[in-house]
Design a protein around this motif. Sequence first.
Motif, PDB file in Angstrom:
ATOM      1  N   SER A   1       0.812  -1.220   0.000  1.00 19.39           N
ATOM      2  CA  SER A   1       0.000   0.000   0.000  1.00 19.39           C
ATOM      3  C   SER A   1       0.842   1.264   0.000  1.00 19.39           C
ATOM      4  O   SER A   1       0.417   2.296  -0.500  1.00 19.39           O
ATOM      5  N   GLN A   2       2.051   1.182   0.584  1.00 20.87           N
ATOM      6  CA  GLN A   2       2.909   2.357   0.675  1.00 20.87           C
ATOM      7  C   GLN A   2       4.011   2.268  -0.373  1.00 20.87           C
ATOM      8  O   GLN A   2       5.163   1.994  -0.077  1.00 20.87           O
TER       9      GLN A   2
ATOM     10  N   ARG B   1       0.169  13.755  -6.488  1.00 22.64           N
ATOM     11  CA  ARG B   1      -0.364  13.032  -5.336  1.00 22.64           C
ATOM     12  C   ARG B   1      -1.866  13.268  -5.236  1.00 22.64           C
ATOM     13  O   ARG B   1      -2.366  14.338  -5.563  1.00 22.64           O
TER      14      ARG B   1
ATOM     15  N   ASN C   1       1.404   5.870  -3.038  1.00 23.40           N
ATOM     16  CA  ASN C   1       0.688   6.122  -4.291  1.00 23.40           C
ATOM     17  C   ASN C   1       1.038   7.449  -4.957  1.00 23.40           C
ATOM     18  O   ASN C   1       0.397   7.828  -5.937  1.00 23.40           O
ATOM     19  N   ASP C   2       2.047   8.158  -4.440  1.00 26.05           N
ATOM     20  CA  ASP C   2       2.544   9.329  -5.171  1.00 26.05           C
ATOM     21  C   ASP C   2       3.172   8.881  -6.487  1.00 26.05           C
ATOM     22  O   ASP C   2       3.674   7.751  -6.600  1.00 26.05           O
TER      23      ASP C   2
ATOM     24  N   SER D   1       5.382   5.461  -7.434  1.00 28.36           N
ATOM     25  CA  SER D   1       5.742   5.167  -8.827  1.00 28.36           C
ATOM     26  C   SER D   1       6.736   6.215  -9.319  1.00 28.36           C
ATOM     27  O   SER D   1       6.515   7.413  -9.147  1.00 28.36           O
TER      28      SER D   1
ATOM     29  N   ARG E   1       7.768   0.798  -9.464  1.00 27.58           N
ATOM     30  CA  ARG E   1       7.150   1.109  -8.175  1.00 27.58           C
ATOM     31  C   ARG E   1       8.088   0.673  -7.058  1.00 27.58           C
ATOM     32  O   ARG E   1       8.658  -0.415  -7.105  1.00 27.58           O
TER      33      ARG E   1
END
Length: 265
Positions: free
Chosen positions: A104-105, A149, A180-181, A108, A118
């Motif tokens: 989840s952390q 973001r 997910n940034d 990319s 990733r």
Amino acid sequence: MKKIAIWMMAPLLALVLGTATAAPQNDLALGSGDVVKISVYNNPDLSLETRVSANGAITFPLIGQVSVAGLSSAAAEKKIAAALVSGNFVKNPQVNVLVTSLQSQQVSVLGQVLRPGRFPLDGSRNLLDVLALAGGVAAEGGDQVTILRTADGKTTKQVVDLTDVIRSGDQPANLDLNGNDVVYIERAPRFYIYGEVQRPGIFRIERSMTVLQALAAGGGLTPRGTERGLRIKRRDATGKIEIIEAKYDDLVRADDVLYVRESLF
């Protein structure tokens, strides 16, 4: 001072910001897709390795579904231990939660880097650390980095000048990255030169590059070339090509086409 290409600086990224600290994995918030290994001291039957579901929960023996999304490992340990106590299943349980796969952390990294992909934020949480994980900026990469973001359904964009960050040696707190940034390195701006030059072709535009420096990048004039009548073909805001009589101290812009004429004498 002549600018040092960013791709040459890549091996120095971690050294420049020696004070940057990595976030301990147990401080990171759990999220959907993470795999955790849970054990309870002296209770081997309660050992479990499971993945956090799409709704942010795990299913644990005896107590059933436990929501862990947004919790650190330490907070998840306390929550599971409290549920075991409140259900009279285990007295004074010592719960250990270990993250074995952090999905989840992740951030990319795309564009002009040596190893796009990733990357987990378990050991690095700032921009330069993540760029180092991606192998650094490639030779064709530019100085500017775009960070995208998304939070609360809204996407924001931040543009960072890597040269300024590295020269100052001071990385602002807002360069810390979140799960997910998206980090994108654009191709460096280029110009074209042809006509009576030694090395016609496509070249990278260095910061504040002048026409004279562009001629030097092309190897200088041929014996038949002339410094008079240098021309730049440039597209205006509407996309129309305009021809400009160039001077040595004119600045070169992205996608300029510089033409060196042949001397008539």
